[in-house]
Enzyme design. Structure first.
Site, PDB file in Angstrom:
ATOM      1  N   ASP A  30       0.717  -3.234  11.812  1.00  0.00           N
ATOM      2  CA  ASP A  30       1.151  -3.613  10.458  1.00  0.00           C
ATOM      3  C   ASP A  30       1.535  -5.092  10.467  1.00  0.00           C
ATOM      4  O   ASP A  30       2.553  -5.482  11.059  1.00  0.00           O
ATOM      5  CB  ASP A  30       2.333  -2.735  10.043  1.00  0.00           C
ATOM      6  CG  ASP A  30       2.724  -2.987   8.593  1.00  0.00           C
ATOM      7  OD1 ASP A  30       2.993  -4.165   8.242  1.00  0.00           O
ATOM      8  OD2 ASP A  30       2.745  -2.031   7.808  1.00  0.00           O
ATOM      9  N   ASP A  36       5.097  -6.073   9.192  1.00  0.00           N
ATOM     10  CA  ASP A  36       6.155  -5.702  10.141  1.00  0.00           C
ATOM     11  C   ASP A  36       6.167  -6.635  11.345  1.00  0.00           C
ATOM     12  O   ASP A  36       7.235  -6.998  11.855  1.00  0.00           O
ATOM     13  CB  ASP A  36       5.960  -4.256  10.614  1.00  0.00           C
ATOM     14  CG  ASP A  36       6.391  -3.241   9.561  1.00  0.00           C
ATOM     15  OD1 ASP A  36       7.096  -3.634   8.616  1.00  0.00           O
ATOM     16  OD2 ASP A  36       5.993  -2.061   9.681  1.00  0.00           O
ATOM     17  N   THR A  61      -1.369   7.488  -0.315  1.00  0.00           N
ATOM     18  CA  THR A  61      -2.697   7.337  -0.952  1.00  0.00           C
ATOM     19  C   THR A  61      -3.459   6.115  -0.427  1.00  0.00           C
ATOM     20  O   THR A  61      -4.665   6.005  -0.647  1.00  0.00           O
ATOM     21  CB  THR A  61      -2.540   7.175  -2.473  1.00  0.00           C
ATOM     22  OG1 THR A  61      -1.848   5.922  -2.715  1.00  0.00           O
ATOM     23  CG2 THR A  61      -1.734   8.306  -3.087  1.00  0.00           C
ATOM     24  N   ARG A 100       0.845  -1.198   0.000  1.00  0.00           N
ATOM     25  CA  ARG A 100       0.000   0.000   0.000  1.00  0.00           C
ATOM     26  C   ARG A 100       0.870   1.233   0.000  1.00  0.00           C
ATOM     27  O   ARG A 100       1.776   1.353   0.816  1.00  0.00           O
ATOM     28  CB  ARG A 100      -0.844   0.037   1.281  1.00  0.00           C
ATOM     29  CG  ARG A 100      -2.019  -0.835   1.257  1.00  0.00           C
ATOM     30  CD  ARG A 100      -3.056  -0.447   2.275  1.00  0.00           C
ATOM     31  NE  ARG A 100      -2.593   0.099   3.537  1.00  0.00           N
ATOM     32  CZ  ARG A 100      -3.408   0.462   4.513  1.00  0.00           C
ATOM     33  NH1 ARG A 100      -4.704   0.355   4.357  1.00  0.00           N
ATOM     34  NH2 ARG A 100      -2.936   0.936   5.638  1.00  0.00           N
TER      35      ARG A 100
HETATM   36  C1  PRP Z   1      -1.009  -4.846   4.208  1.00  0.00           C
HETATM   37  C2  PRP Z   1      -1.823  -6.116   4.299  1.00  0.00           C
HETATM   38  C3  PRP Z   1      -2.646  -6.069   3.049  1.00  0.00           C
HETATM   39  C4  PRP Z   1      -2.928  -4.599   2.909  1.00  0.00           C
HETATM   40  C5  PRP Z   1      -4.311  -4.346   3.413  1.00  0.00           C
HETATM   41  O1  PRP Z   1       0.051  -5.002   3.362  1.00  0.00           O
HETATM   42  O2  PRP Z   1      -1.017  -7.271   4.418  1.00  0.00           O
HETATM   43  O3  PRP Z   1      -1.981  -6.562   1.899  1.00  0.00           O
HETATM   44  O4  PRP Z   1      -1.977  -3.911   3.726  1.00  0.00           O
HETATM   45  O5  PRP Z   1      -4.687  -3.034   3.210  1.00  0.00           O
HETATM   46  P1  PRP Z   1      -5.831  -2.619   2.185  1.00  0.00           P
HETATM   47  O6  PRP Z   1      -6.995  -3.542   2.440  1.00  0.00           O
HETATM   48  O7  PRP Z   1      -6.136  -1.207   2.575  1.00  0.00           O
HETATM   49  O8  PRP Z   1      -5.314  -2.714   0.800  1.00  0.00           O
HETATM   50  P2  PRP Z   1       1.159  -3.858   3.183  1.00  0.00           P
HETATM   51  O9  PRP Z   1       0.754  -2.925   2.087  1.00  0.00           O
HETATM   52  O10 PRP Z   1       1.441  -3.229   4.504  1.00  0.00           O
HETATM   53  O11 PRP Z   1       2.404  -4.650   2.628  1.00  0.00           O
HETATM   54  P3  PRP Z   1       3.293  -5.758   3.362  1.00  0.00           P
HETATM   55  O12 PRP Z   1       2.446  -6.985   3.502  1.00  0.00           O
HETATM   56  O13 PRP Z   1       4.423  -5.949   2.416  1.00  0.00           O
HETATM   57  O14 PRP Z   1       3.738  -5.217   4.696  1.00  0.00           O
HETATM   58  N1  URA Z   2      -2.310  -3.257   6.719  1.00  0.00           N
HETATM   59  C1  URA Z   2      -1.915  -3.749   7.911  1.00  0.00           C
HETATM   60  O1  URA Z   2      -0.915  -4.492   7.991  1.00  0.00           O
HETATM   61  N2  URA Z   2      -2.627  -3.420   9.001  1.00  0.00           N
HETATM   62  C2  URA Z   2      -3.713  -2.631   8.941  1.00  0.00           C
HETATM   63  O2  URA Z   2      -4.335  -2.366   9.992  1.00  0.00           O
HETATM   64  C3  URA Z   2      -4.108  -2.121   7.697  1.00  0.00           C
HETATM   65  C4  URA Z   2      -3.382  -2.456   6.602  1.00  0.00           C
END
Ligand code: PRP
Ligand code: URA
Length: 209
Positions: free
Chosen positions: A200, A203, A108, A104
């Site tokens: 997150d 993380d 945005t 994400r």
């Molecule tokens: C997180 C999560 C989803 C997304 C959810 O990933 O694992 O993929 O955010 O958010 P959304 O429903 O608003 O799209 P992130 O973008 O943090 O990437 P990562 O898994 O690499 O940490």
């Molecule tokens: N992605 C995450 O990992 N946690 C949230 O709460 C939302 C998006």
């Protein structure tokens, strides 16, 4: 019409509560995530078609049930979705695994995709898209769109924690896709994080910040 399935077995609720705690280590978080994925997978695979086969037991011949060769593919959305794959593979060790890379944009909150790799016969498989967090629903909805563009027709979404906004988005854009979640939380905050959520997920799994 898409159905939202809340898989809230007491063991799942208990493990999820530990995961939400800010003091839970990455090691424990990872282990619990895989355990919950396996428990949820038990419910998600409940309707797999069965067929009858003849088996010779030590006592006699019997006509018994086995899974009817339905091919599965588990598709994690990177990174955090990786944390649910091993738990599901424990239940269905012969499943193939595809990967969709997406993050994400921090400003945005829109998904940015960077990787897409599926098994060659993905269109003939029942797909389980896995990602612990369904927040705005942007990542899940885009991932499902990409799978449909590749010819997939049988898709189910599995997440750990869902926000009402994300459920609404996926259900309105993909009414043919059922969603399984261990919790439906209250809302998103101003940074599009789930409240109360667990922070997150990527993380917390990988110990990055
Ligand atoms: C997180 C999560 C989803 C997304 C959810 O990933 O694992 O993929 O955010 O958010 P959304 O429903 O608003 O799209 P992130 O973008 O943090 O990437 P990562 O898994 O690499 O940490
Ligand atoms: N992605 C995450 O990992 N946690 C949230 O709460 C939302 C998006």
């Amino acid at each position: 019409m898409s159905t939202f399935h809340l898989v809230d077995h007491p063991l799942i609720q208990h493990k999820l509560t530990i995961m939400r705690d800010v003091n839970t280590s990455s090691k424990d978080f990872r282990e619990l995530l895989n355990e919950v994925a396996m428990l949820m997978g038990y419910e998600l695979t409940r309707n797999l078609p069965l067929e009858e086969v003849e088996v010779t037991t030590p006592i006699c011949k019997a006509r018994l049930k086995r899974i009817a060769g339905k091919k599965l593919a588990i598709v994690p959305i990177l990174r955090a979705g990786l944390g649910m794959v091993d738990g599901l593979l424990k239940l269905v060790p012969v499943a193939r695994v595809g990967h969709i890379g997406m993050y994400r944009d921090p400003e945005t909150h829109q998904p940015v995709d960077y990787y897409f790799k599926m098994p060659p016969d993905v269109e003939n498989r029942q797909i389980i898209v896995v990602d612990p967090m369904l927040a705005t629903g942007g990542s899940a909805s885009d991932a499902i769109r990409k799978l449909k563009d590749s010819g997939c027709t049988q898709i189910t979404m599995m997440c750990l924690v869902a926000a009402p906004e994300g459920v609404r988005k996926v259900q309105s854009e993909h009414p043919d896709v059922d969603i399984y979640a261990a919790a439906l939380d209250e809302r998103l905050n101003e940074h599009a994080y789930i409240v109360p959520g667990l922070g997150d997920a990527g993380d917390r799994i990988f110990g990055t910040k």
